[in-house]
Design an enzyme around this catalytic site. Structure first.
Site, short mmCIF file in Angstrom:
data_model
loop_
_atom_site.label_atom_id
_atom_site.label_comp_id
_atom_site.label_asym_id
_atom_site.label_seq_id
_atom_site.Cartn_x
_atom_site.Cartn_y
_atom_site.Cartn_z
N HIS B 86 0.84 -1.19 0.00
CA HIS B 86 0.00 0.00 0.00
C HIS B 86 0.88 1.24 0.00
CE1 HIS B 86 -3.53 2.49 0.65
NE2 HIS B 86 -2.73 3.22 1.38
N ASP B 165 -15.34 2.01 7.04
CA ASP B 165 -14.28 2.89 6.57
C ASP B 165 -14.74 3.70 5.37
OD1 ASP B 165 -11.51 3.89 6.30
OD2 ASP B 165 -11.69 2.86 4.39
N ARG B 172 -14.91 12.19 6.44
CA ARG B 172 -13.67 12.91 6.78
C ARG B 172 -13.29 13.88 5.67
NH1 ARG B 172 -9.74 8.33 7.22
NH2 ARG B 172 -8.21 9.98 7.44
N SER B 187 -7.85 3.50 8.69
CA SER B 187 -8.52 3.39 7.39
C SER B 187 -7.74 2.46 6.47
CB SER B 187 -8.64 4.79 6.77
OG SER B 187 -9.10 4.72 5.44
N LYS B 191 -8.68 -1.96 5.69
CA LYS B 191 -8.89 -2.56 4.37
C LYS B 191 -7.85 -3.62 4.08
CE LYS B 191 -9.14 1.54 2.78
NZ LYS B 191 -9.19 2.80 2.00
#
Lengths: 429, 429
Positions: B86, B165, B172, B187, B191
């Site tokens: 990520h 999320d 947000r 967050s 995931k």
């Protein structure tokens, strides 16, 4: 239409501890009122304000923007000077009821726009509505006529005053952003300034039963509001007053009306009389007629006359019997000794649970519910003597009310003395 | 149904700087997902979390509650170990495109669930969607089959993963509560953990083009996420990498695909190659096959083979021509000297304004829009030489894009050197 500012930019400015500009404040309050700033965006901004604070310039701008969201009243055509009073709310705080007719009897017009109660503090309108037939709703014209004729009005604030505040207050209530000096001060003062009074006395409560639990917070709130009033050219004074223990000997709607009438009749509990006269002196002085002493006027019976005319003008009979609760339960003193603590918050919560107050603004209240106190701090008690009587129409409420009173009263050995602030703690100008 | 907690109590707990209990966290995340906690209440809570922070226990509980709001994938039936990566997002960050086939070519299955871009950072799916016919949407079954067969999948995350999320991220975005370590970390990690990977490498960008502008913030985010991964028994490593200047020589969707294919073909800009190999080594090691060197695999052409199979499996022809923008505008070097600064954020915003990115999630993006860089920091330039070429289908976008580049590049006297972090700044385990 494209907006001149972006809500996220305004939120992040405050989030990062920077000051909002006057234009940002004007825009965000207006856009929120119009619905162009969403509830969740205002909630985030309110929390950022809660945690980051506001400069006086920002609070003044915010107050002004809320005033400009609605109409402004104007009492300058009246033949008498005007004065208004606002209390930040307390337990057993029925002072508005004797105070408004007393000040009117001193020659000052009092346009008292009030609210209903939420949570453990009672609302002035809820109290008066326990008088059969009494109406809280007046048009602006009816209010003006009654002010000229009787000199005293206690009624519901119209929806035209500071609609931004109305919307924001409902939001703060569900988002944990109520107890914040800049937001409290701007909420109160936007309504009071929009109401157009010539002078204003603020009763800022301090103690367990108040928003502000300690003197530092109460003083900060008082100073902020006094400065906002003076900025708006309203002669404004604040008294910090004791809310460690309930005011008077009654908490609840009809119970407090009864006690208020006792004060107007020349009796009543000494703390209620003392605070009523202290606030009346400030209001009369603020309105420019300091030569009249409210203590003399109260003793003369003229305040009672105004009360009766005021109640009658709003559709009720001042001699009508007040409603009483169907059930009572008496709490007894557990031991011999001196009552040194009788906690305002606990008594307020107990009264609320008995049905005198509401948890949501659409809930009904019971006219007769509440608590009668048989002793106040300093009283010498014998074990088994009645300490207080709980009133409600629904006896299944007693258990939770008694639960709220756990630890609320402390009886100490004879010779002990309660450690309490005076009724009027401080004067802020 | 009566709720076991009150949203206002949860909000005020965090507002006052206290820790939320595991049960409060479980309840508030679940109740928000169900709609029993309102958007404005979660907005106030998010701002309180932003300003008050969270302990590691709270972040872990929050992450866990978001995972439990949806489904969890399970790749344990695959014949190969899995690894995932990520990136916190940067300008010109196309690394996923060469990295996923490279790691698959090393014998590790890579289930890369990606998102679309918002704001100045591009999204991996937007880039791949510039390849005519390529589909981002796979069922869980199709994904599993492709992983077994090709070893590599880049596709859209299904709506079943961490729905809490998804809802919170959208909130947000409009309430100024995006850039907050506990909320970013939970967050991302909710995931990634729900995706069920066996190991994970985090590319945490630092610099103007990243969420985290400085090393301290990036390190805190990396450490928080690594610990959350390890708590969930996923072998997790983070690299802090440079996002002061764009990665590679292209920013934009089709432009970045072209550059990624160049890397897979053994060419491409050195910074893209360096970071691709550094991340591949971490992923391969995390998956338990450290004996394979991704640099050798890249040179062998096997990664390109996997790329072609992966693109074909998702409906596209790897040999199809990529779309090009209709219009170009070249920015020239204003003077002789050394390019010492080429600001990532400014280039990202310019590319966004050219149409490569979106302001709202429902906006379309242009496949051909973006920026080609002709020089990177350290390059010696002559005044009048091309510095970068802007691409867009709509020439009226050039002016605002050029505006975003004001001050974005600095040319210093010959002999000067840029003051830049290395590509891989730090490794956090």
């Amino acid at each position: 239409m494209s907006e001149p500012y972006d809500a996220v930019e305004v939120i992040t400015t405050k989030r990062d501890g920077d000051e909002l500009s006057d234009r940002q404040i004007d825009w965000v309050v207006d856009a929120y009122t119009r619905g162009a700033v969403a509830e969740e965006q205002m909630a985030a901004l309110a929390m950022a304000i809660y945690l980051r604070g506001m400069s006086h310039r920002e609070v003044a701008g915010w107050t002004d923007a809320m005033i400009r969201s609605g109409e402004r009243l104007d009492f300058s055509a009246l033949s008498r000077p005007t004065s208004d009073k606002h209390s930040t709310g307390g337990v057993g705080d029925k002072i508005t009821l004797p105070l408004v007719p007393l000040v009117a009897a001193c020659g000052v017009a009092v346009p008292q726009l009030s609210g209903r109660g939420l949570g453990h503090t009672g609302g002035t309108l809820d109290k008066l509505e326990s008088i059969p037939g009494w109406s809280a709703t007046l048009t602006n014209e009816e209010m003006m006529l009654q002010l000229e004729d009787v000199g005293a009005v206690i009624c519901a604030a119209g929806t035209g005053l500071a609609p931004a505040d109305k919307k924001l207050y409902a939001l703060r209530d569900v988002t944990g952003t109520v107890s914040c000096v800049p937001l409290i001060a701007s909420s109160i003062m936007s309504k009071k300034i929009a109401e157009g009074t010539g002078s204003l006395v603020l009763d800022v409560k301090v103690g367990s039963g108040a928003f502000m639990k300690d003197l530092t917070g109460a003083r900060e709130l008082a100073e902020t509001m006094v400065r906002l009033g003076q900025d708006a050219r309203i002669r404004t004074v604040a008294l910090l007053t004791n809310m460690q223990t309930p005011l008077g000997l009654t908490v609840g709607n009809a119970l407090e009306v009864r006690e208020s009438v006792e004060v107007l009749a020349g009796g009543g509990p000494p703390d209620v009389v003392e605070l009523t006269i202290a606030l009346a002196r400030e209001m009369v002085a603020g309105a420019g007629v300091p030569s009249v002493d409210p203590a003399d006027v109260l003793a003369s019976g003229k305040a009672m006359d105004v009360w009766r005319r005021m109640i009658r003008a709003q559709g009720a009979d001042p001699d009508a019997a007040l409603p009483a609760a169907a059930e009572t339960h008496t709490v007894l003193a557990p031991a011999d000794g001196v009552l040194v603590t009788l906690d305002a918050l606990a008594v307020g919560v107990a009264s609320w649970r008995l049905g005198a107050g509401r948890a949501r603004k659409e809930d009904p209240v019971q006219a007769g519910a509440g608590i009668e106190l048989h002793a106040k701090p300093g009283a010498v008690l014998r074990g088994g003597e009645p300490l207080m009587t709980l009133h409600t129409d629904e006896p299944n409420r007693f258990e939770r009310a008694v639960g709220a009173l756990a630890g609320a009263y402390v009886i100490a050995p004879e010779g002990s003395r309660p450690d309490l602030l005076p009724i009027v703690v401080e004067r802020v100008v």
